[in-house]
Motif scaffolding. Structure first.
Motif, short mmCIF file in Angstrom:
data_model
loop_
_atom_site.label_atom_id
_atom_site.label_comp_id
_atom_site.label_asym_id
_atom_site.label_seq_id
_atom_site.Cartn_x
_atom_site.Cartn_y
_atom_site.Cartn_z
N CYS A 189 -4.44 -4.93 -5.29
CA CYS A 189 -4.42 -3.48 -5.09
C CYS A 189 -2.99 -2.94 -5.14
CB CYS A 189 -5.04 -3.12 -3.75
SG CYS A 189 -6.79 -3.52 -3.61
N HIS A 190 -2.79 -1.86 -5.88
CA HIS A 190 -1.54 -1.11 -5.92
C HIS A 190 -0.42 -1.85 -6.65
CE1 HIS A 190 -2.86 1.21 -2.00
NE2 HIS A 190 -3.84 1.09 -2.89
N GLU A 239 -7.06 7.54 -1.12
CA GLU A 239 -5.73 6.95 -1.11
C GLU A 239 -4.70 7.80 -0.36
OE1 GLU A 239 -5.13 4.08 -1.86
OE2 GLU A 239 -6.45 3.35 -3.45
N SER A 240 -5.09 8.97 0.12
CA SER A 240 -4.15 9.79 0.88
C SER A 240 -4.79 10.36 2.14
CB SER A 240 -3.60 10.93 0.01
OG SER A 240 -4.63 11.79 -0.42
N VAL A 267 -3.90 5.00 -6.88
CA VAL A 267 -2.50 5.25 -6.54
C VAL A 267 -1.69 5.49 -7.81
CG1 VAL A 267 -2.63 3.94 -4.40
CG2 VAL A 267 -1.95 2.78 -6.53
N ASP A 319 -9.06 -1.59 -7.35
CA ASP A 319 -9.11 -0.60 -6.28
C ASP A 319 -9.38 0.79 -6.85
OD1 ASP A 319 -8.84 0.62 -3.83
OD2 ASP A 319 -6.66 0.51 -3.79
#
Length: 435
Positions: free
Chosen positions: A404-405, A177-178, A115, A142
């Motif tokens: 994550c993120h 991620e998308s 991300v 991640d």
């Protein structure tokens, strides 16, 4: 019989080499272009080339393939398909290490995209800084930690002279991620194995399922009017506050979530499926009643609720009917039924505890991590397509999913090394070994 302890000891004595692999991956920024981060950080192609060279040195036969929306048009109504996604310099990597032909094959898979960098880092996001047991960087958890662990596990097996009976297949994909079009493309190419290990972070717990995720928006219409004046009946042109009507609908969703707390549960999931509202957008001016409100939500669904396309169509209909039924209880909403607009449908997957891989994998992991629990993954990962084509799949990897993120995303070296051993244990038990 192969002495696993020999492999585990080799991993311990080469732990810095394993960490160096992870650090190299973190130092290659690979932000998914969906997030519109700086172009210099979008190096998915470069990280795949690095991995290709690395596994070729281990003896893997490799190829890079590029997802193509037009070539995948037959999947336009299926999970992961995104017509507007492009893949210049964004290849999938596939590799196979042939066994002796006497054992079962395993897929080791993970995504190389990460991300956006984000803000408020106190450690450099792409320098792989180490502070004690912690290794910092975007993607450390991640999921470059999982990718490094699975590849180094194979290296450890080979370096100890172990001959695997079954094939080991590696698939590192883009675009998770998308939406997951990378894994869709990998499966569409026809690559298969007898089992799959998806090395997303699980804190070394074992996840035989992940939930599906729906993003949607409820659009509530109102009728503008001066907010400081007395309102007339809306039937005579008076104002209707869309914010007030949105709040009315939200109250009913509280009731739905209480119902889902009982009906949408799974023995391996720590929490039930819910409809959670994340964004509220309404109104034009401080002096005017809102003539429109938009409620954006995240709803989860279980593998057993998938529709014929492997997606959440059944749950979409359930939510749409719920909104319609709520609208029938209010005179304005009954004549102006809110619209439900769908934004994303991320699929799910599940491996039955009756599968052979379920038991082989859990036994192999607990030889290394006795406290490892079987617990479902509440968030979406690229598990669905492996399950859709009949490959029993588990999610297992190093790192706390809560990292994550986040800014200062980091992974514990000690946990990363334990993951290497557990994956090596799994590969040897599942693929079998020849003396």
């Amino acid at each position: 019989m192969v002495d696993k302890n020999k492999v585990f000891q080799w991993v311990d004595s080469h732990s810095e080499e394993a960490v160096d692999l992870l650090k190299d991956l973190i130092r290659i920024p690979s932000v998914n272009p969906y997030f519109k981060d700086e172009v210099r950080l979008q190096k998915e192609g470069r990280i795949q080339e690095y991995l290709k060279n690395y596994i070729e040195q281990l003896g893997f036969e490799t190829e890079l393939t590029y997802p193509d929306a037009q070539k995948l048009i037959q999947y336009k109504d299926k999970a992961g398909y995104m017509a507007d996604h492009t893949f210049a310099d964004r290849p999938n990597l596939y590799g196979v290490l042939k066994g002796t032909g006497k054992g079962k094959s395993i897929f080791l898979s993970g995504h190389t995209d990460v991300v956006a960098t984000g803000t408020k880092w106190t450690h450099s996001p792409y320098e792989a800084e180490q502070d004690g047991d912690c290794i910092y960087g975007r993607g450390s958890v991640d999921m470059k930690g999982g990718i490094a662990a699975m590849i180094f596990a194979v290296k450890a097996i080979l370096e100890c002279g172990v001959h695997l009976a079954g094939d080991v297949k590696i698939g590192t994909v883009v675009d998770e991620e998308s939406g997951g079009m990378g894994t869709l493309a990998l499966m569409a190419e026809g690559y298969r194995a007898d089992a799959c290990l998806l090395t997303e972070p699980t804190s070394l717990n074992m996840a035989p399922l992940c939930r599906g995720i729906l993003w949607g928006k409820i659009i509530v219409e109102g009728q503008a009017g001066h907010i400081e004046l007395q309102r007339q009946d809306w039937r005579k042109g008076g104002a209707v506050d869309a914010i007030d009507k949105a709040a009315y609908i939200l109250d009913y969703f509280d009731q739905l979530n209480k119902e889902w707390e009982v009906t949408k549960v799974h023995k391996y999931l720590p929490i039930p499926c819910q409809v959670k509202f994340a964004q509220f957008d309404a109104g034009e001016y401080p002096t005017t009643f809102a003539n429109r409100a938009e409620l954006t939500f995240d709803a989860q669904y279980l593998p057993k609720e998938k529709d014929v396309d492997g997606l959440g169509g059944n749950v979409k209909k359930e939510i749409e009917k719920f909104v319609f039924d709520v609208a029938q209880t209010d005179p304005w909403l009954k004549e102006n039924v809110p619209e439900v607009e769908w934004i994303l449908d991320a699929d799910c997957g599940e491996t039955s505890d009756k599968e052979e891989f379920f038991h082989v994998f859990s036994n192999a992991v607990r030889q290394v991590v006795p406290a490892s629990q079987i617990i479902g993954n509440p968030a979406h990962v690229d598990m669905g397509w492996f399950c859709n084509v009949g490959i029993p799949t588990f999610i297992f990897g190093p790192g706390n999913p809560m990292q994550c993120h986040q800014a200062d995303e980091h992974i514990a070296k000690s946990e990363f090394i334990e993951a290497v051993k557990a994956i090596a244990s799994t590969v040897m038990d599942w693929c079998g070994t020849d003396e």
